[in-house]
Design a protein around this motif. Structure first.
Motif, PDB file in Angstrom:
ATOM      1  N   HIS A  33       0.816  -1.219   0.000  1.00 27.63           N
ATOM      2  CA  HIS A  33       0.000   0.000   0.000  1.00 27.63           C
ATOM      3  C   HIS A  33       0.848   1.267   0.000  1.00 27.63           C
ATOM      4  N   GLU A  34       2.125   1.166   0.306  1.00 28.84           N
ATOM      5  CA  GLU A  34       2.956   2.366   0.236  1.00 28.84           C
ATOM      6  C   GLU A  34       2.943   2.949  -1.178  1.00 28.84           C
ATOM      7  N   TRP A  35       2.796   2.097  -2.173  1.00 33.35           N
ATOM      8  CA  TRP A  35       2.709   2.558  -3.556  1.00 33.35           C
ATOM      9  C   TRP A  35       1.261   2.865  -3.944  1.00 33.35           C
ATOM     10  N   PHE A  36       0.350   1.948  -3.598  1.00 33.26           N
ATOM     11  CA  PHE A  36      -1.054   2.129  -3.970  1.00 33.26           C
ATOM     12  C   PHE A  36      -1.890   2.328  -2.709  1.00 33.26           C
ATOM     13  N   ALA A  37      -2.141   3.569  -2.367  1.00 33.96           N
ATOM     14  CA  ALA A  37      -2.916   4.058  -1.225  1.00 33.96           C
ATOM     15  C   ALA A  37      -2.188   5.253  -0.641  1.00 33.96           C
ATOM     16  N   ASN A  38      -0.866   5.110  -0.428  1.00 31.93           N
ATOM     17  CA  ASN A  38      -0.107   6.192   0.186  1.00 31.93           C
ATOM     18  C   ASN A  38       0.589   7.064  -0.855  1.00 31.93           C
ATOM     19  N   ASN A  39       1.185   6.463  -1.867  1.00 26.94           N
ATOM     20  CA  ASN A  39       1.741   7.262  -2.968  1.00 26.94           C
ATOM     21  C   ASN A  39       0.605   7.719  -3.880  1.00 26.94           C
ATOM     22  N   ILE A  40      -0.126   6.774  -4.444  1.00 25.91           N
ATOM     23  CA  ILE A  40      -1.309   7.065  -5.261  1.00 25.91           C
ATOM     24  C   ILE A  40      -2.527   6.885  -4.355  1.00 25.91           C
ATOM     25  N   THR A  41      -3.270   7.949  -4.129  1.00 28.96           N
ATOM     26  CA  THR A  41      -4.387   7.920  -3.186  1.00 28.96           C
ATOM     27  C   THR A  41      -5.677   8.309  -3.888  1.00 28.96           C
ATOM     28  N   ASN A  42      -6.766   7.596  -3.605  1.00 24.60           N
ATOM     29  CA  ASN A  42      -8.038   7.963  -4.238  1.00 24.60           C
ATOM     30  C   ASN A  42      -8.560   9.301  -3.697  1.00 24.60           C
ATOM     31  N   VAL A  43      -9.170  10.082  -4.585  1.00 23.72           N
ATOM     32  CA  VAL A  43      -9.792  11.343  -4.196  1.00 23.72           C
ATOM     33  C   VAL A  43     -11.015  11.078  -3.327  1.00 23.72           C
ATOM     34  N   ASP A  44     -11.812  10.100  -3.743  1.00 18.02           N
ATOM     35  CA  ASP A  44     -13.047   9.745  -3.057  1.00 18.02           C
ATOM     36  C   ASP A  44     -12.968   8.283  -2.662  1.00 18.02           C
ATOM     37  N   ILE A  45     -13.446   7.950  -1.463  1.00 21.65           N
ATOM     38  CA  ILE A  45     -13.377   6.573  -0.979  1.00 21.65           C
ATOM     39  C   ILE A  45     -14.145   5.612  -1.881  1.00 21.65           C
ATOM     40  N   ALA A  46     -15.064   6.135  -2.703  1.00 22.15           N
ATOM     41  CA  ALA A  46     -15.775   5.290  -3.666  1.00 22.15           C
ATOM     42  C   ALA A  46     -14.808   4.615  -4.625  1.00 22.15           C
ATOM     43  N   ASP A  47     -13.650   5.215  -4.823  1.00 24.69           N
ATOM     44  CA  ASP A  47     -12.635   4.674  -5.728  1.00 24.69           C
ATOM     45  C   ASP A  47     -11.553   3.902  -4.983  1.00 24.69           C
ATOM     46  N   MET A  48     -11.900   3.338  -3.845  1.00 23.36           N
ATOM     47  CA  MET A  48     -10.890   2.623  -3.062  1.00 23.36           C
ATOM     48  C   MET A  48     -10.342   1.384  -3.773  1.00 23.36           C
ATOM     49  N   TRP A  49     -11.015   0.957  -4.827  1.00 23.29           N
ATOM     50  CA  TRP A  49     -10.466  -0.170  -5.599  1.00 23.29           C
ATOM     51  C   TRP A  49      -9.036   0.140  -6.047  1.00 23.29           C
ATOM     52  N   ILE A  50      -8.733   1.427  -6.260  1.00 21.46           N
ATOM     53  CA  ILE A  50      -7.377   1.812  -6.678  1.00 21.46           C
ATOM     54  C   ILE A  50      -6.371   1.372  -5.623  1.00 21.46           C
ATOM     55  N   HIS A  51      -6.727   1.520  -4.355  1.00 16.05           N
ATOM     56  CA  HIS A  51      -5.850   1.087  -3.268  1.00 16.05           C
ATOM     57  C   HIS A  51      -5.780  -0.439  -3.195  1.00 16.05           C
ATOM     58  N   GLU A  52      -6.950  -1.061  -3.150  1.00 12.74           N
ATOM     59  CA  GLU A  52      -7.004  -2.473  -2.777  1.00 12.74           C
ATOM     60  C   GLU A  52      -6.767  -3.434  -3.935  1.00 12.74           C
ATOM     61  N   SER A  53      -7.215  -3.100  -5.131  1.00 14.52           N
ATOM     62  CA  SER A  53      -7.024  -4.016  -6.265  1.00 14.52           C
ATOM     63  C   SER A  53      -5.552  -4.157  -6.613  1.00 14.52           C
ATOM     64  N   PHE A  54      -4.868  -3.024  -6.737  1.00 15.59           N
ATOM     65  CA  PHE A  54      -3.446  -3.083  -7.082  1.00 15.59           C
ATOM     66  C   PHE A  54      -2.642  -3.738  -5.958  1.00 15.59           C
ATOM     67  N   THR A  55      -3.012  -3.469  -4.712  1.00 15.49           N
ATOM     68  CA  THR A  55      -2.240  -4.029  -3.605  1.00 15.49           C
ATOM     69  C   THR A  55      -2.510  -5.520  -3.441  1.00 15.49           C
ATOM     70  N   ALA A  56      -3.762  -5.937  -3.625  1.00 14.35           N
ATOM     71  CA  ALA A  56      -4.039  -7.383  -3.607  1.00 14.35           C
ATOM     72  C   ALA A  56      -3.269  -8.064  -4.735  1.00 14.35           C
ATOM     73  N   TYR A  57      -3.182  -7.388  -5.878  1.00 12.94           N
ATOM     74  CA  TYR A  57      -2.420  -7.948  -7.000  1.00 12.94           C
ATOM     75  C   TYR A  57      -0.923  -7.975  -6.694  1.00 12.94           C
ATOM     76  N   SER A  58      -0.462  -7.051  -5.854  1.00 11.73           N
ATOM     77  CA  SER A  58       0.965  -7.022  -5.519  1.00 11.73           C
ATOM     78  C   SER A  58       1.407  -8.295  -4.821  1.00 11.73           C
TER      79      SER A  58
END
Length: 549
Positions: free
Chosen positions: A343-368
């Motif tokens: 999540h340091e890369w996806f959530a903390n570096n790249i952060t969603n504007v709105d929590i509705a787009d939290m897939w940006i945090h969790e999808s990439f990190t689950a894939y990591s």
């Protein structure tokens, strides 16, 4: 890490729960004024841009209270005299001042509207000081149902930690509690009883002996940070460290663990530099060299607090000793170290504007998680793992939530999202190009807040593919594409069903051991075969369903 992952795991290990009951557990459609005040960029938020916080608090473990101030510095973007500060009950915002003048506060639930006396001139940098006190919400089941965890270690020492993703950082300190505006830098001063240590984000600047049976730890964060990424962790800690030779030079990696766990941590935390090496390969340089990297033991499972990743996986591989993929590959690494640090890369570096787009945090990190396996064990291990995680997918709700009401999408944002990304990797069909795409995301959106559309556009541009229909299919509906086919003599007839209007996606199939790319549509297409008894296999790296007629 939050309630969505808990729900996903809950369903994985509780298959007897009815589909209807599962839907009811995750459904929330009745939004309130408080949801809007929390989840939207209100007029009282949009006119000022955060530049600096100084959170200066005293934590009293015996009374389970917090008191102190937050200095909020900002730049004026347009004229306005009312500023919104968020602080959740039962904490009390007792006073707000600017230039030593106490200001009028209108309280509206967890939102507090402060009327400023001094003229707010566009371009000016101003600050207010928010004073607060009280008993913050106690975490019920951290990190999913968060707040402050007031625990003790086995020796009777206080063991305290914050966790607030989704719930909001305003559950324990006053701030501008919306994802769109990250503060540029921050100081965190925490006063606690002697004999304990507080670990927060960034670098430790000093520990002050207050001569009154307390100490104050002062931490400085030099990079932008989202509110929920800010944390306090208080315990009877031992510290050890190492230097990682990374892409941007020497990276300090610090570990804070309960003293009784020091020896086991020194062995088990070897996954941390392994993680860093793999993720710098896939995603680019660790985004917070200036603030170091830390793993901090806490009395709950763990969270992705920026440069202060928390750990509570009991020094076991897998997820508390279990493999979420059911393949065996999940026991090759400590899930919390790999996932939360990802999540340091996806959530903390790249952060969603709105929590509705939290897939940006969790999808990439689950894939990591699968990319970590790819780096150390190869492509087959990576593929088997991510495909194995499909068993936890519910397809109950779209991955994208409702905007402006602090509403996240389905818990499927973890492994449905990961499998969508794995499918995109197949479409790119070039592993080095795929790696460069992931690195481009982290360089292009370095230390930024982003929307789903920005991520979609970047992936499409960098891949050179038309991905609009694919994103509409996997992010915005619960439909999984069905490849329907039948063999008729020496002909293979195939088409897509259960797809959105603009869905276009080629797919790889194997015919008698030979790979073929086909591009189905909503009408039957035909592939000529060499024999009537052809053996057809659909590549299961694509997240689709298959129906042979």
């Amino acid at each position: 890490m939050k309630n969505t992952l808990y729900l996903l795991l809950f369903f994985v290990i509780s298959p007897c729960i009815s589909t209807k009951a599962q839907g009811l557990l995750q459904e929330k459609n009745n939004f309130t004024r408080q949801d809007t005040l929390r989840g939207s960029i209100t007029p009282e938020r949009e006119w000022w841009d955060l530049t600096y916080y100084h959170l200066d608090i005293k934590v009293n473990p015996k009374q389970k209270t917090i008191s102190g101030t937050n200095t909020i510095q900002y730049t004026v973007l347009k004229p306005n005299q009312v500023l919104q500060i968020d602080l959740q009950e039962p904490l009390v915002l007792t006073k707000v001042t600017q230039n030593n003048k106490e200001l009028e506060i209108k309280h509206d639930g967890n939102a507090h509207f402060v009327t400023l006396k001094d003229q707010q001139n566009v371009g000016a940098t101003n600050s207010v000081i928010a004073y607060y006190e009280g008993k913050p919400r106690e975490a019920v089941r951290a990190p999913w149902d968060g707040g402050i965890s007031w625990k003790k270690d086995k020796n009777g020492n206080h063991f305290i930690a914050s966790s607030c993703q989704g719930l909001g950082a305003s559950v324990w300190w006053p701030n501008k509690d919306h994802m769109y505006d990250e503060v540029d830098s921050m100081d965190i001063s925490v006063t606690i009883p002697k004999g304990l240590m507080n670990v927060s984000n960034g670098r430790l600047k000093s520990v002050i002996d207050n001569k009154d049976q307390t100490i104050t730890t002062n931490w400085h964060v030099s990079n932008p940070i989202n509110n929920y990424g800010v944390n306090i962790n208080i315990g009877d800690y031992a510290n050890f460290s190492e230097v990682f030779k990374g892409e941007k030079g020497d990276l300090d990696m610090n570990y804070y663990v309960l003293k009784d766990n020091l020896d086991k941590a020194k062995k088990h935390f070897k996954d941390a530099p392994k993680m860093m090496k793999a993720f710098e390969h896939w995603f680019g340089p660790y985004p917070f060299y200036e603030d170091s990297f830390k793993l901090v033991e806490v009395p709950y499972l763990g969270m992705e607090h920026q440069s202060s990743v928390t750990y509570g996986n009991k020094y076991m591989n897998g997820y508390l000793g279990s493999d979420l993929s059911g393949t065996g590959w999940g026991l090759k690494f400590d899930f919390i170290i790999i996932h939360e640090a990802g999540h340091e890369w996806f959530a903390n570096n790249i952060t969603n504007v709105d929590i509705a787009d939290m897939w940006i945090h969790e999808s990439f990190t689950a894939y990591s998680e699968s990319l970590f396996l790819d780096y150390y064990y190869g492509n087959q291990a990576s593929s088997e793992y991510v495909i194995g995680t499909r068993r936890g997918i519910q397809n109950d709700r779209p991955l994208i939530g409702q905007y402006n009401v602090n509403n996240e999408g389905s818990g499927d944002m973890y492994y449905k999202g990961a499998n969508m990304l794995h499918t995109l990797r197949q479409l790119v069909n070039d592993d080095e190009k795929w790696r460069q795409i992931l690195r481009t995301l982290n360089s292009k959106f370095y230390h930024q807040t982003v929307t789903t559309q920005q991520i979609e556009n970047c992936l499409a541009e960098e891949s050179g593919l038309d991905l609009k229909g694919i994103f509409n299919q996997y992010l915005r509906t619960i439909k999984i594409p069905v490849l329907e086919y039948q063999v008729e003599g020496k002909k293979l007839h195939y088409k897509w069903t259960n797809t959105v209007k603009d869905f276009v996606m080629p797919i790889k199939i194997e015919v008698n051991g030979i790979n073929h790319w086909i591009t189905p549509s909503k009408e039957y297409q035909t592939l000529k075969l060499k024999s009537k008894d052809s053996n057809i296999k659909v590549d299961n790296n694509f997240y689709v369903n298959v129906k042979a007629l």
